[in-house]
Design a protein around this motif. Structure first.
Motif, PDB file in Angstrom:
ATOM      1  N   ASP A 105       1.068  -1.446   0.252  1.00  0.00           N
ATOM      2  CA  ASP A 105      -0.158   0.066   0.083  1.00  0.00           C
ATOM      3  C   ASP A 105       0.625   1.079   0.467  1.00  0.00           C
ATOM      4  OD1 ASP A 105      -2.144   1.391   2.023  1.00  0.00           O
ATOM      5  OD2 ASP A 105      -1.815   1.939   0.613  1.00  0.00           O
ATOM      6  N   VAL A 106       0.624   1.569  -1.039  1.00  0.00           N
ATOM      7  CA  VAL A 106       2.202   2.803  -1.662  1.00  0.00           C
ATOM      8  C   VAL A 106       1.278   4.476  -0.184  1.00  0.00           C
ATOM      9  CG1 VAL A 106       2.505   4.782  -2.955  1.00  0.00           C
ATOM     10  CG2 VAL A 106       2.549   2.515  -3.618  1.00  0.00           C
ATOM     11  N   GLN A 107       0.184   4.535   0.384  1.00  0.00           N
ATOM     12  CA  GLN A 107      -0.065   5.482   1.304  1.00  0.00           C
ATOM     13  C   GLN A 107       0.781   4.832   1.880  1.00  0.00           C
ATOM     14  OE1 GLN A 107      -4.230   6.388   1.073  1.00  0.00           O
ATOM     15  NE2 GLN A 107      -4.050   7.988   0.947  1.00  0.00           N
ATOM     16  N   ALA A 108       0.642   3.596   3.116  1.00  0.00           N
ATOM     17  CA  ALA A 108       1.254   3.417   3.597  1.00  0.00           C
ATOM     18  C   ALA A 108       2.972   4.084   3.503  1.00  0.00           C
ATOM     19  CB  ALA A 108       0.871   2.104   4.219  1.00  0.00           C
ATOM     20  N   MET A 109       3.192   3.046   2.965  1.00  0.00           N
ATOM     21  CA  MET A 109       4.874   3.146   2.513  1.00  0.00           C
ATOM     22  C   MET A 109       5.232   3.113   1.433  1.00  0.00           C
ATOM     23  SD  MET A 109       6.212  -0.590   4.904  1.00  0.00           S
ATOM     24  CE  MET A 109       7.395   0.230   4.276  1.00  0.00           C
ATOM     25  N   CYS A 110       6.160   3.329   0.466  1.00  0.00           N
ATOM     26  CA  CYS A 110       6.599   2.826  -0.293  1.00  0.00           C
ATOM     27  C   CYS A 110       7.694   1.914  -0.667  1.00  0.00           C
ATOM     28  CB  CYS A 110       8.016   4.211  -0.933  1.00  0.00           C
ATOM     29  SG  CYS A 110       6.876   5.852  -1.411  1.00  0.00           S
ATOM     30  N   PRO A 111       7.718   0.643  -1.166  1.00  0.00           N
ATOM     31  CA  PRO A 111       8.289  -0.397  -1.723  1.00  0.00           C
ATOM     32  C   PRO A 111       9.887   0.171  -1.313  1.00  0.00           C
ATOM     33  CG  PRO A 111       6.864  -0.020  -3.435  1.00  0.00           C
ATOM     34  CD  PRO A 111       7.107   0.834  -2.735  1.00  0.00           C
ATOM     35  N   ALA A 112      10.664  -0.707  -0.913  1.00  0.00           N
ATOM     36  CA  ALA A 112      12.106  -0.717  -0.683  1.00  0.00           C
ATOM     37  C   ALA A 112      12.964  -1.094  -1.624  1.00  0.00           C
ATOM     38  CB  ALA A 112      11.853  -1.795   0.590  1.00  0.00           C
ATOM     39  N   PRO A 113      15.061  -0.552  -1.904  1.00  0.00           N
ATOM     40  CA  PRO A 113      14.796  -0.746  -2.957  1.00  0.00           C
ATOM     41  C   PRO A 113      14.808  -2.269  -3.440  1.00  0.00           C
ATOM     42  CG  PRO A 113      16.036   0.782  -2.158  1.00  0.00           C
ATOM     43  CD  PRO A 113      14.975   0.190  -0.801  1.00  0.00           C
ATOM     44  N   PRO A 114      14.909  -3.142  -2.726  1.00  0.00           N
ATOM     45  CA  PRO A 114      14.711  -4.564  -3.803  1.00  0.00           C
ATOM     46  C   PRO A 114      13.972  -4.937  -4.530  1.00  0.00           C
ATOM     47  CG  PRO A 114      16.119  -4.687  -0.928  1.00  0.00           C
ATOM     48  CD  PRO A 114      15.003  -3.230  -1.101  1.00  0.00           C
ATOM     49  N   TRP A 115      12.336  -4.322  -4.059  1.00  0.00           N
ATOM     50  CA  TRP A 115      10.860  -5.064  -4.527  1.00  0.00           C
ATOM     51  C   TRP A 115      11.076  -4.532  -6.224  1.00  0.00           C
ATOM     52  CZ3 TRP A 115       8.110  -8.287  -3.296  1.00  0.00           C
ATOM     53  CH2 TRP A 115       7.871  -8.188  -1.249  1.00  0.00           C
ATOM     54  N   TYR A 116      11.865  -2.997  -6.512  1.00  0.00           N
ATOM     55  CA  TYR A 116      11.819  -2.900  -8.182  1.00  0.00           C
ATOM     56  C   TYR A 116      12.743  -4.267  -9.049  1.00  0.00           C
ATOM     57  CZ  TYR A 116      10.718   1.076  -5.998  1.00  0.00           C
ATOM     58  OH  TYR A 116       9.467   2.193  -4.814  1.00  0.00           O
ATOM     59  N   ASP A 117      11.308  -4.002 -10.010  1.00  0.00           N
ATOM     60  CA  ASP A 117      12.229  -4.786 -10.835  1.00  0.00           C
ATOM     61  C   ASP A 117      13.249  -4.222 -12.211  1.00  0.00           C
ATOM     62  OD1 ASP A 117       9.111  -5.319 -10.547  1.00  0.00           O
ATOM     63  OD2 ASP A 117      10.594  -7.374 -10.505  1.00  0.00           O
ATOM     64  N   TYR A 118      13.066  -2.555 -12.198  1.00  0.00           N
ATOM     65  CA  TYR A 118      13.752  -2.019 -13.395  1.00  0.00           C
ATOM     66  C   TYR A 118      13.834  -0.812 -12.042  1.00  0.00           C
ATOM     67  CZ  TYR A 118      11.082  -5.246 -16.424  1.00  0.00           C
ATOM     68  OH  TYR A 118      10.873  -6.424 -16.572  1.00  0.00           O
ATOM     69  N   TRP A 119      15.525   0.026 -12.951  1.00  0.00           N
ATOM     70  CA  TRP A 119      16.033   0.922 -12.793  1.00  0.00           C
ATOM     71  C   TRP A 119      16.619   1.661 -13.579  1.00  0.00           C
ATOM     72  CZ3 TRP A 119      16.159   2.791  -7.723  1.00  0.00           C
ATOM     73  CH2 TRP A 119      16.472   1.522  -6.422  1.00  0.00           C
ATOM     74  N   GLY A 120      16.663   2.851 -13.844  1.00  0.00           N
ATOM     75  CA  GLY A 120      17.336   4.400 -14.757  1.00  0.00           C
ATOM     76  C   GLY A 120      18.387   4.416 -13.894  1.00  0.00           C
ATOM     77  N   GLN A 121      19.458   5.044 -15.189  1.00  0.00           N
ATOM     78  CA  GLN A 121      20.784   4.839 -15.351  1.00  0.00           C
ATOM     79  C   GLN A 121      21.218   6.365 -13.922  1.00  0.00           C
ATOM     80  OE1 GLN A 121      18.779   6.351 -17.536  1.00  0.00           O
ATOM     81  NE2 GLN A 121      19.419   8.514 -17.690  1.00  0.00           N
ATOM     82  N   GLY A 122      19.534   7.024 -13.989  1.00  0.00           N
ATOM     83  CA  GLY A 122      19.651   8.443 -12.694  1.00  0.00           C
ATOM     84  C   GLY A 122      20.061   9.450 -13.346  1.00  0.00           C
ATOM     85  N   THR A 123      19.963  10.153 -13.125  1.00  0.00           N
ATOM     86  CA  THR A 123      19.608  11.553 -13.522  1.00  0.00           C
ATOM     87  C   THR A 123      20.212  12.551 -12.390  1.00  0.00           C
ATOM     88  OG1 THR A 123      19.030  13.608 -15.463  1.00  0.00           O
ATOM     89  CG2 THR A 123      17.523  12.859 -13.777  1.00  0.00           C
ATOM     90  N   GLN A 124      21.670  13.751 -13.524  1.00  0.00           N
ATOM     91  CA  GLN A 124      22.131  14.347 -11.897  1.00  0.00           C
ATOM     92  C   GLN A 124      21.439  15.979 -11.291  1.00  0.00           C
ATOM     93  OE1 GLN A 124      25.528  14.273  -9.723  1.00  0.00           O
ATOM     94  NE2 GLN A 124      24.176  15.687  -9.030  1.00  0.00           N
ATOM     95  N   VAL A 125      20.950  15.949 -10.317  1.00  0.00           N
ATOM     96  CA  VAL A 125      20.704  17.431  -9.971  1.00  0.00           C
ATOM     97  C   VAL A 125      21.247  17.487  -9.304  1.00  0.00           C
ATOM     98  CG1 VAL A 125      18.593  18.466  -8.487  1.00  0.00           C
ATOM     99  CG2 VAL A 125      17.631  16.726 -10.232  1.00  0.00           C
ATOM    100  N   THR A 126      21.437  19.384  -9.433  1.00  0.00           N
ATOM    101  CA  THR A 126      22.854  20.194  -8.507  1.00  0.00           C
ATOM    102  C   THR A 126      21.755  21.159  -8.140  1.00  0.00           C
ATOM    103  OG1 THR A 126      24.264  19.181 -10.028  1.00  0.00           O
ATOM    104  CG2 THR A 126      24.962  20.975  -8.504  1.00  0.00           C
ATOM    105  N   VAL A 127      21.844  21.554  -6.617  1.00  0.00           N
ATOM    106  CA  VAL A 127      21.626  22.738  -6.498  1.00  0.00           C
ATOM    107  C   VAL A 127      22.827  23.372  -6.178  1.00  0.00           C
ATOM    108  CG1 VAL A 127      19.547  23.334  -5.004  1.00  0.00           C
ATOM    109  CG2 VAL A 127      19.469  21.971  -6.216  1.00  0.00           C
ATOM    110  N   SER A 128      23.078  25.019  -6.584  1.00  0.00           N
ATOM    111  CA  SER A 128      23.706  25.512  -6.334  1.00  0.00           C
ATOM    112  C   SER A 128      23.852  27.217  -6.842  1.00  0.00           C
ATOM    113  CB  SER A 128      25.032  24.954  -6.808  1.00  0.00           C
ATOM    114  OG  SER A 128      26.359  25.716  -6.183  1.00  0.00           O
ATOM    115  N   SER A 129      23.792  28.036  -6.138  1.00  0.00           N
ATOM    116  CA  SER A 129      24.257  29.442  -6.340  1.00  0.00           C
ATOM    117  C   SER A 129      25.782  29.761  -6.630  1.00  0.00           C
ATOM    118  CB  SER A 129      24.020  30.618  -5.179  1.00  0.00           C
ATOM    119  OG  SER A 129      25.193  30.303  -4.182  1.00  0.00           O
TER     120      SER A 129
END
Length: 129
Positions: A105-129
């Motif tokens: 139940d997503v409303q109760a909690m998010c699945p932990a990483p081992p539950w996921y079947d597919y992952w993306g390669q990632g995108t960098q977010v940088t917050v800086s002045s």
């Protein structure tokens, strides 16, 4: 080839906004819970948010609650993470992942990483002045 591809990352000033996208190819996201995670240098991977397959339930880490919004457009086979009021501590590589097996139940909690079947390669977010 079954894959998730994130996009939308970049450099933004504190207080700014970015919208990340997570697009699937080779399969449909309709039946998957989608999670967003992030990992900053030297830190462990952190769950950010997740959304149910229908989009009707969402969950957020306390650190982003009220600033980030997760949504999905199943017709476009894409999930989004709208990030507002960004802070330097939001700097990280952001990943999306797809889970079809946990039935949590997503409303109760998010699945932990081992539950996921597919992952993306990632995108960098940088917050800086």
């Amino acid at each position: 080839q079954l894959q998730l591809v994130e996009s939308g990352g970049g450099l933004v000033q504190p207080g700014g906004s970015l919208r990340l996208s997570c697009a699937a190819s080779g399969f449909t996201l309709d039946y998957y819970v989608i999670g967003w995670f992030r990992q900053a240098p030297g830190k462990e991977r952190e769950g950010v948010s997740c959304i149910s397959s229908s989009g009707g339930s969402t969950n957020y880490a306390d650190s982003v609650k009220g600033r980030f919004t997760i949504s999905r457009d199943n017709a476009k086979n894409t999930v989004y993470l709208q990030m507002n009021s960004l802070k330097p501590e939001d700097t990280a590589v952001y990943y999306c992942a797809a889970d079809i097996t946990s039935a949590l139940d997503v409303q109760a909690m998010c699945p932990a990483p081992p539950w996921y079947d597919y992952w993306g390669q990632g995108t960098q977010v940088t917050v800086s002045s």
